[in-house]
Design an enzyme around this catalytic site. Structure first.
Site, short mmCIF file in Angstrom:
data_model
loop_
_atom_site.label_atom_id
_atom_site.label_comp_id
_atom_site.label_asym_id
_atom_site.label_seq_id
_atom_site.Cartn_x
_atom_site.Cartn_y
_atom_site.Cartn_z
N THR A 134 0.92 -1.19 -0.04
CA THR A 134 -0.01 0.06 0.02
C THR A 134 0.67 1.54 0.01
O THR A 134 1.97 1.38 0.60
CB THR A 134 -0.86 -0.13 1.28
OG1 THR A 134 -1.39 1.29 1.46
CG2 THR A 134 -0.13 -0.11 2.38
N ASP A 135 0.24 2.19 -0.71
CA ASP A 135 0.91 3.59 -0.43
C ASP A 135 0.94 4.06 1.06
O ASP A 135 1.95 5.04 1.46
CB ASP A 135 0.33 4.66 -1.25
CG ASP A 135 -1.09 5.06 -1.01
OD1 ASP A 135 -1.64 4.28 -0.02
OD2 ASP A 135 -1.72 6.05 -1.63
N GLU A 136 0.48 3.56 2.06
CA GLU A 136 0.10 4.00 3.14
C GLU A 136 1.48 3.85 4.14
O GLU A 136 1.98 4.48 5.07
CB GLU A 136 -0.74 3.59 3.96
CG GLU A 136 -2.20 3.76 3.47
CD GLU A 136 -3.42 3.51 4.39
OE1 GLU A 136 -3.06 3.61 5.64
OE2 GLU A 136 -4.51 3.53 4.01
N TYR A 159 -1.92 -0.50 10.81
CA TYR A 159 -2.00 -1.37 9.64
C TYR A 159 -0.80 -0.75 8.87
O TYR A 159 -0.31 -1.65 8.19
CB TYR A 159 -3.34 -0.66 8.85
CG TYR A 159 -3.41 -1.13 7.48
CD1 TYR A 159 -3.56 -2.55 7.00
CD2 TYR A 159 -3.36 -0.04 6.63
CE1 TYR A 159 -3.35 -2.63 5.75
CE2 TYR A 159 -3.34 -0.40 4.99
CZ TYR A 159 -3.45 -1.53 4.72
OH TYR A 159 -3.31 -1.98 3.33
N LYS A 163 2.14 -3.31 7.25
CA LYS A 163 2.40 -3.55 5.71
C LYS A 163 3.78 -3.22 5.58
O LYS A 163 4.50 -4.06 4.85
CB LYS A 163 1.45 -2.54 4.87
CG LYS A 163 -0.01 -3.23 5.24
CD LYS A 163 -0.14 -4.52 4.28
CE LYS A 163 0.04 -4.68 2.92
NZ LYS A 163 -0.46 -5.93 2.32
#
Ligand code: NAD
Ligand code: DAU
Length: 353
Positions: A134-136, A159, A163
Site C-alpha cells: 500500500t501507499d500508506e 495497519y 504492511k
C-alpha cells in the site's frame, strides 16, 4: 513472457484478490490458480461464484498465520509463483485491535516467505514472490509532492506499520536469500465487492438506507482513488513483466478531498435512486476524526507507466457510476455481508462519535 504453471494467490476471496483471481483464471487458462484464503469477515466466496467450478481454479481455506497449513500448500501444489494479497486491511480496525494485523500481515507474510524459500531453494529461476502493498507505508503528505518508489518509509497507523514491516521482510528475503521478489504499493482502490466498512461502499449503503454518512473531521483528508480493475491490470503486468528486486508504485493520479468525493457520490445516488437533488447530501454528518488520520496520499506511478506502459483506463466518474450500479443491483451480496456482526462493528465504531 514467463509462463508459470501453478500460481498461488492469497486473499483471493477479498475485494482486490477476487478481481485478481478472476482475471488470472480467465486470462491464463493454461495456469492453475490456487486461491488460499482464511475467509475472515472480509473474505467472501460469493465474490467468485462465477468461476468456482472452472477447471484451472482451486480454493484452499488456509490461515497464513498457520505455518504448517502454509507449508502443506507447497507440498500439495508445485507452486511457481505467489501473488500475496491476504491481509487485515482496514485502518480503523487496526486502531482498535492491532494484534491481528501483526499476526496476519507480518507473521503470515514471513510464513509464506519461509515456505517459498524451502520449496524453491534448489531452483529459484523463474519463480516469483509478488507482494501486494500500500501507499500508506510512505506516511502522510502535506499539500505538495507525491510518493515515489524512493520515498522513505514512515508508516503511522498499526495497519501501515504492519504492511511496511511485511515489505521489509520481503526485501530482506530477496536480498539475503535470493528469493525473486517484486513489490507494488498502490493507492486507494474502489469498485464492486469492497466490504462496506471502507468509505465508498459504506457511504453508498448508508445513503441507500437513508442513514447518516459519517465524514471524519472536516472531510479535508485527501486520497488518490483507483478503480479496482485498473489495479488488477497493473498487477497482471507487473507479475509478467516486472523486474524481480524492483518496487512499483500504482496510483490513479486522481486526488479527492473526502468531502468532495462524498458530495459527488451523493449527486450520483440522488440520480440513481430518483430522489430530489440534494437529499443525499443532507445525510452527511461530520464525526470525530480518526486518531492519527493521515492527511494526504498521492502516488507518482511514472515508473510503471514508463517501464511497463501501464495507465488507468477508468475515469473516476465512470468507475463510481459502475460501482454504485453494482451495489444497487447486488442487494443480496450486500445483505449477506451486512450480518449481525457488521451491525455490532458499526455500533462500536460510530456510536457516540
Ligand atoms: P480485504 O480486506 O478486502 O481482503 C483481505 C482478504 O485476506 C480476505 O479475503 C481475507 O479473508 C483474507 N485474509 C485475512 N487474513 C487472512 C489470513 N490470516 N490467512 C488467509 N487469508 C486471510 O482487502 P483488500 O482491500 O482486497 O486488500 C488486499 C491487499 O491489497 C492487502 O494486502 C492490502 O494491504 C492491499 N491494498 C489494498 C488497497 C485498498 O485500497 N483496498 C490499496 C493498496 C493495497
Ligand atoms: O491507500 C491505500 C489504503 O486505502 C489501503 O492500503 C487500505 O487497505 C484501504 O483501507 C485504504 O485505507 P484508507 O484509510 O484511506 O481507506 P478508508 O476507506 O478507511 O478511508 C478513506 C478516507 O475516508 C480516509 O481519509 C478516512 C475517511 N473516512 C473513512 C470512513 C470509513 C471517513 O471520513 N468516514 C468513514 O466512515
Amino acid at each position: 513472457m514467463k509462463t508459470r504453471k501453478t500460481i498461488l494467490i492469497t486473499g483471493g476471496a477479498g475485494f482486490i484478490g477476487s478481481h485478481v483471481v478472476r482475471r488470472f483464471v480467465k486470462n491464463y487458462p493454461g495456469c492453475l490458480i490456487v486461491n488460499a484464503d482464511k475467509l475472515t469477515y472480509a473474505g467472501n466466496l460469493e465474490n467468485l461464484s462465477d468461476i468456482e467450478s472452472v477447471d484451472n481454479y482451486k480454493f484452499e481455506k488456509t490461515d497464513i498465520v498457520n505455518k504448517k497449513a502454509v507449508a502443506d500448500l507447497f507440498t500439495k501444489y508445485d507452486i511457481e509463483a505467489i501473488i500475496h494479497l491476504a491481509a487485515e486491511s482496514h485502518v480503523d480496525r487496526s486502531i482498535t485491535s492491532p494484534d491481528e494485523f501483526v499476526f496476519t500481515n507480518i507473521i503470515g507474510t514471513v510464513n509464506l516467505l519461509n515456505a517459498a524459500l524451502e520449496s524453491w531453494k534448489n531452483r529459484p529461476e523463474g519463480k516469483l514472490f509478488y507482494h501486494i502493498s500500500t501507499d500508506e507505508v510512505y506516511g502522510s503528505l502535506g499539500n505538495e509532492g507525491f510518493f515515489t518508489e524512493a520515498t522513505a518509509y514512515d508508516p503511522r497507523s498499526p495497519y501501515s506499520a504492519s504492511k511496511a514491516s511485511s515489505d521489509h521482510m520481503v526485501r530482506a528475503y530477496s536480498h539475503t536469500y535470493g528469493i525473486p521478489a517484486v513489490i507494488s504499493n498502490c493507492s486507494n482502490n474502489y469498485g464492486p465487492n469492497q466490504f462496506p466498512e471502507k468509505l465508498i461502499p459504506l457511504a453508498i449503503n448508508n445513503i441507500k438506507n437513508n442513514r447518516q454518512v459519517p465524514v471524519y473531521g472536516k472531510g479535508e483528508n485527501i486520497r488518490d482513488w483507483l478503480f479496482v480493475e485498473d489495479h488488477s491490470a497493473a498487477i497482471d503486468l507487473i507479475f509478467h513483466r516486472g523486474t524481480p528486486g524492483e518496487t512499483y508504485n500504482i496510483g490513479g493520479n486522481n486526488e479527492w478531498k473526502n468531502i468532495d468525493l462524498i458530495r459527488l457520490l451523493c449527486k450520483i445516488m440522488d440520480r440513481k435512486l430518483n430522489r430530489p437533488s440534494g437529499s443525499s447530501e443532507k445525510l452527511i454528518k461530520f464525526v470525530k476524526d480518526r486518531p492519527g488520520h493521515d492527511k494526504r496520499y498521492a502516488i507518482d506511478s511514472s515508473k510503471l507507466q514508463k517501464e511497463l506502459g501501464w495507465y488507468p483506463v477508468h475515469s473516476f466518474e465512470s468507475g463510481l457510476e459502475k460501482t454504485v450500479d453494482w451495489y444497487l443491483s447486488n442487494t443480496k451480496w450486500l445483505e449477506n455481508v451486512i450480518s449481525g456482526e457488521y451491525e455490532k462493528y458499526y455500533d462500536s465504531m460510530y456510536s457516540g462519535r
